[in-house]
Write an enzyme that holds these catalytic residues in place. Sequence first.
Site, PDB file in Angstrom:
ATOM      1  N   HIS A 219      -7.228  76.328  56.670  1.00  0.00           N
ATOM      2  CA  HIS A 219      -6.137  75.565  57.297  1.00  0.00           C
ATOM      3  C   HIS A 219      -5.093  75.135  56.289  1.00  0.00           C
ATOM      4  O   HIS A 219      -5.339  75.110  55.083  1.00  0.00           O
ATOM      5  CB  HIS A 219      -6.676  74.343  58.065  1.00  0.00           C
ATOM      6  CG  HIS A 219      -7.350  73.296  57.225  1.00  0.00           C
ATOM      7  ND1 HIS A 219      -8.718  73.215  57.071  1.00  0.00           N
ATOM      8  CD2 HIS A 219      -6.856  72.254  56.513  1.00  0.00           C
ATOM      9  CE1 HIS A 219      -9.028  72.179  56.305  1.00  0.00           C
ATOM     10  NE2 HIS A 219      -7.904  71.578  55.945  1.00  0.00           N
TER      11      HIS A 219
ATOM     12  N   GLN B 190      -3.630  72.080  60.503  1.00  0.00           N
ATOM     13  CA  GLN B 190      -4.313  70.782  60.619  1.00  0.00           C
ATOM     14  C   GLN B 190      -3.267  69.676  60.475  1.00  0.00           C
ATOM     15  O   GLN B 190      -2.647  69.540  59.418  1.00  0.00           O
ATOM     16  CB  GLN B 190      -5.363  70.637  59.517  1.00  0.00           C
ATOM     17  CG  GLN B 190      -6.127  69.317  59.558  1.00  0.00           C
ATOM     18  CD  GLN B 190      -7.015  69.143  58.335  1.00  0.00           C
ATOM     19  OE1 GLN B 190      -6.526  69.125  57.211  1.00  0.00           O
ATOM     20  NE2 GLN B 190      -8.308  69.027  58.543  1.00  0.00           N
TER      21      GLN B 190
ATOM     22  N   HIS C  67      -2.005  69.711  51.847  1.00  0.00           N
ATOM     23  CA  HIS C  67      -2.960  70.526  51.092  1.00  0.00           C
ATOM     24  C   HIS C  67      -3.163  71.875  51.778  1.00  0.00           C
ATOM     25  O   HIS C  67      -2.788  72.064  52.936  1.00  0.00           O
ATOM     26  CB  HIS C  67      -4.313  69.802  50.950  1.00  0.00           C
ATOM     27  CG  HIS C  67      -5.070  69.613  52.241  1.00  0.00           C
ATOM     28  ND1 HIS C  67      -4.947  68.497  53.036  1.00  0.00           N
ATOM     29  CD2 HIS C  67      -5.968  70.402  52.885  1.00  0.00           C
ATOM     30  CE1 HIS C  67      -5.738  68.594  54.091  1.00  0.00           C
ATOM     31  NE2 HIS C  67      -6.364  69.758  54.027  1.00  0.00           N
TER      32      HIS C  67
ATOM     33  N   GLU D 203      -8.472  72.427  49.010  1.00  0.00           N
ATOM     34  CA  GLU D 203      -9.763  72.068  49.615  1.00  0.00           C
ATOM     35  C   GLU D 203     -10.569  73.343  49.845  1.00  0.00           C
ATOM     36  O   GLU D 203     -10.012  74.374  50.225  1.00  0.00           O
ATOM     37  CB  GLU D 203      -9.482  71.368  50.959  1.00  0.00           C
ATOM     38  CG  GLU D 203     -10.708  70.992  51.773  1.00  0.00           C
ATOM     39  CD  GLU D 203     -10.332  70.452  53.164  1.00  0.00           C
ATOM     40  OE1 GLU D 203      -9.151  70.101  53.397  1.00  0.00           O
ATOM     41  OE2 GLU D 203     -11.232  70.422  54.024  1.00  0.00           O
TER      42      GLU D 203
HETATM   43  C1  MC0 Z   1      -1.100  63.132  45.253  1.00  0.00           C
HETATM   44  N1  MC0 Z   1      -0.510  64.009  44.435  1.00  0.00           N
HETATM   45  C2  MC0 Z   1      -0.392  65.178  45.070  1.00  0.00           C
HETATM   46  C3  MC0 Z   1      -0.949  64.979  46.354  1.00  0.00           C
HETATM   47  N2  MC0 Z   1      -1.377  63.689  46.429  1.00  0.00           N
HETATM   48  N3  MC0 Z   1       0.113  66.344  44.677  1.00  0.00           N
HETATM   49  C4  MC0 Z   1       0.095  67.364  45.569  1.00  0.00           C
HETATM   50  N4  MC0 Z   1      -0.404  67.241  46.832  1.00  0.00           N
HETATM   51  C5  MC0 Z   1      -0.931  66.067  47.243  1.00  0.00           C
HETATM   52  N5  MC0 Z   1      -1.440  65.966  48.468  1.00  0.00           N
HETATM   53  C6  MC0 Z   1      -0.062  63.770  43.053  1.00  0.00           C
HETATM   54  C7  MC0 Z   1       0.980  62.662  43.003  1.00  0.00           C
HETATM   55  O1  MC0 Z   1       2.259  63.157  43.242  1.00  0.00           O
HETATM   56  C8  MC0 Z   1       0.813  62.173  41.586  1.00  0.00           C
HETATM   57  O2  MC0 Z   1       1.441  63.054  40.699  1.00  0.00           O
HETATM   58  C9  MC0 Z   1      -0.683  62.277  41.358  1.00  0.00           C
HETATM   59  O3  MC0 Z   1      -1.158  63.269  42.288  1.00  0.00           O
HETATM   60  C10 MC0 Z   1      -1.402  60.971  41.640  1.00  0.00           C
HETATM   61  O4  MC0 Z   1      -0.932  60.503  42.899  1.00  0.00           O
HETATM   62  P1  MC0 Z   1      -1.380  59.134  43.584  1.00  0.00           P
HETATM   63  O5  MC0 Z   1      -0.502  58.894  44.753  1.00  0.00           O
HETATM   64  O6  MC0 Z   1      -1.496  58.047  42.532  1.00  0.00           O
HETATM   65  O7  MC0 Z   1      -2.752  59.494  44.179  1.00  0.00           O
HETATM   66  P2  MC0 Z   1      -4.200  59.298  43.621  1.00  0.00           P
HETATM   67  O8  MC0 Z   1      -4.295  59.654  42.169  1.00  0.00           O
HETATM   68  O9  MC0 Z   1      -4.694  57.957  44.054  1.00  0.00           O
HETATM   69  O10 MC0 Z   1      -4.936  60.406  44.484  1.00  0.00           O
HETATM   70  C11 MC0 Z   1      -4.601  61.771  44.418  1.00  0.00           C
HETATM   71  C12 MC0 Z   1      -5.829  62.545  44.914  1.00  0.00           C
HETATM   72  C13 MC0 Z   1      -6.189  61.967  46.302  1.00  0.00           C
HETATM   73  C14 MC0 Z   1      -5.468  64.030  44.972  1.00  0.00           C
HETATM   74  C15 MC0 Z   1      -6.993  62.345  43.926  1.00  0.00           C
HETATM   75  O11 MC0 Z   1      -5.096  62.143  47.195  1.00  0.00           O
HETATM   76  C16 MC0 Z   1      -7.435  62.571  46.885  1.00  0.00           C
HETATM   77  O12 MC0 Z   1      -8.541  62.156  46.554  1.00  0.00           O
HETATM   78  N6  MC0 Z   1      -7.301  63.569  47.787  1.00  0.00           N
HETATM   79  C17 MC0 Z   1      -8.456  64.238  48.375  1.00  0.00           C
HETATM   80  C18 MC0 Z   1      -8.843  63.627  49.682  1.00  0.00           C
HETATM   81  C19 MC0 Z   1      -7.756  63.741  50.739  1.00  0.00           C
HETATM   82  O13 MC0 Z   1      -6.628  64.102  50.459  1.00  0.00           O
HETATM   83  N7  MC0 Z   1      -8.126  63.400  52.002  1.00  0.00           N
HETATM   84  C20 MC0 Z   1      -7.220  63.466  53.139  1.00  0.00           C
HETATM   85  C21 MC0 Z   1      -7.362  64.757  53.874  1.00  0.00           C
HETATM   86  P3  MC0 Z   1       2.241  62.530  39.415  1.00  0.00           P
HETATM   87  O14 MC0 Z   1       2.830  63.769  38.810  1.00  0.00           O
HETATM   88  O15 MC0 Z   1       3.240  61.562  39.961  1.00  0.00           O
HETATM   89  O16 MC0 Z   1       1.185  61.879  38.548  1.00  0.00           O
HETATM   90  S1  MC0 Z   1      -8.935  64.838  54.627  1.00  0.00           S
HETATM   91  C22 MC0 Z   1      -9.117  66.372  55.284  1.00  0.00           C
HETATM   92  O17 MC0 Z   1      -8.247  67.164  55.191  1.00  0.00           O
HETATM   93  C23 MC0 Z   1     -10.456  66.607  55.960  1.00  0.00           C
HETATM   94  C24 MC0 Z   1     -10.580  65.731  57.169  1.00  0.00           C
HETATM   95  C25 MC0 Z   1     -10.743  68.063  56.359  1.00  0.00           C
HETATM   96  O18 MC0 Z   1      -9.929  68.954  56.112  1.00  0.00           O
HETATM   97  O19 MC0 Z   1     -11.844  68.299  56.905  1.00  0.00           O
END
Ligand code: MC0
Length: 141
Positions: A7, A59, A83, A133
């Site tokens: 997705h 998604q 993502h 992912e």
């Molecule tokens: C943050 N950043 C991204 C981003 N989110 N870059 C690309 N795509 C994204 N989606 C970048 C920011 O621009 C920043 O870059 C750096 O990462 C840190 O950003 P932050 O806002 O301080 O965020 P953090 O560090 O608190 O968290 C980023 C992180 C988090 C990727 C670790 O979003 C995470 O854990 N994601 C995985 C879980 C998730 O997204 N769940 C929701 C979908 P700079 O350069 O400014 O430092 S759940 C889902 O989809 C499930 C239900 C499923 O499919 O089954």
Amino acid sequence: MLTRIDHVGIAVASLTETIPIYEQAFNLKCVHQETNERQGVREAMLLVHSGDTGGSYVQLLEPIRDDTPVGKFLAKRGPGIHHIAYGVDDIDAALASLTVGGFDLVNKTPVHGTSGSRIAFIHPKGLGGVLTELVEAAAGH
Ligand code: MC0
């Protein structure tokens, strides 16, 4: 290792408003909705294609709170592609291989994803700025 694009995750402010737009624009059908508390989202899956190795979906993701990954993303960047998710047959083997390769795993072990799938995120920094992912679908999906 990868079997399909499972997705494309799109961050939106409102599922209620956005689902009909995607259904109408591309003649898609919303085939599943659920809330994932741990990930902080309400999600809707719109089927694009059913293949031998599983389905491909759009998604749509609506945050359940502001202090969640999608809530923070929306506040910083507005709606858009959040993502990309690839299908794998064996997520444990895929994560072991990525660990050996030195990639920054957000989830070192799989967590619960859509429809009982096992999922894990890889940090965007090491993958061209794309939050990525992996999805191992539940049996029968
Ligand atoms: C943050 N950043 C991204 C981003 N989110 N870059 C690309 N795509 C994204 N989606 C970048 C920011 O621009 C920043 O870059 C750096 O990462 C840190 O950003 P932050 O806002 O301080 O965020 P953090 O560090 O608190 O968290 C980023 C992180 C988090 C990727 C670790 O979003 C995470 O854990 N994601 C995985 C879980 C998730 O997204 N769940 C929701 C979908 P700079 O350069 O400014 O430092 S759940 C889902 O989809 C499930 C239900 C499923 O499919 O089954």
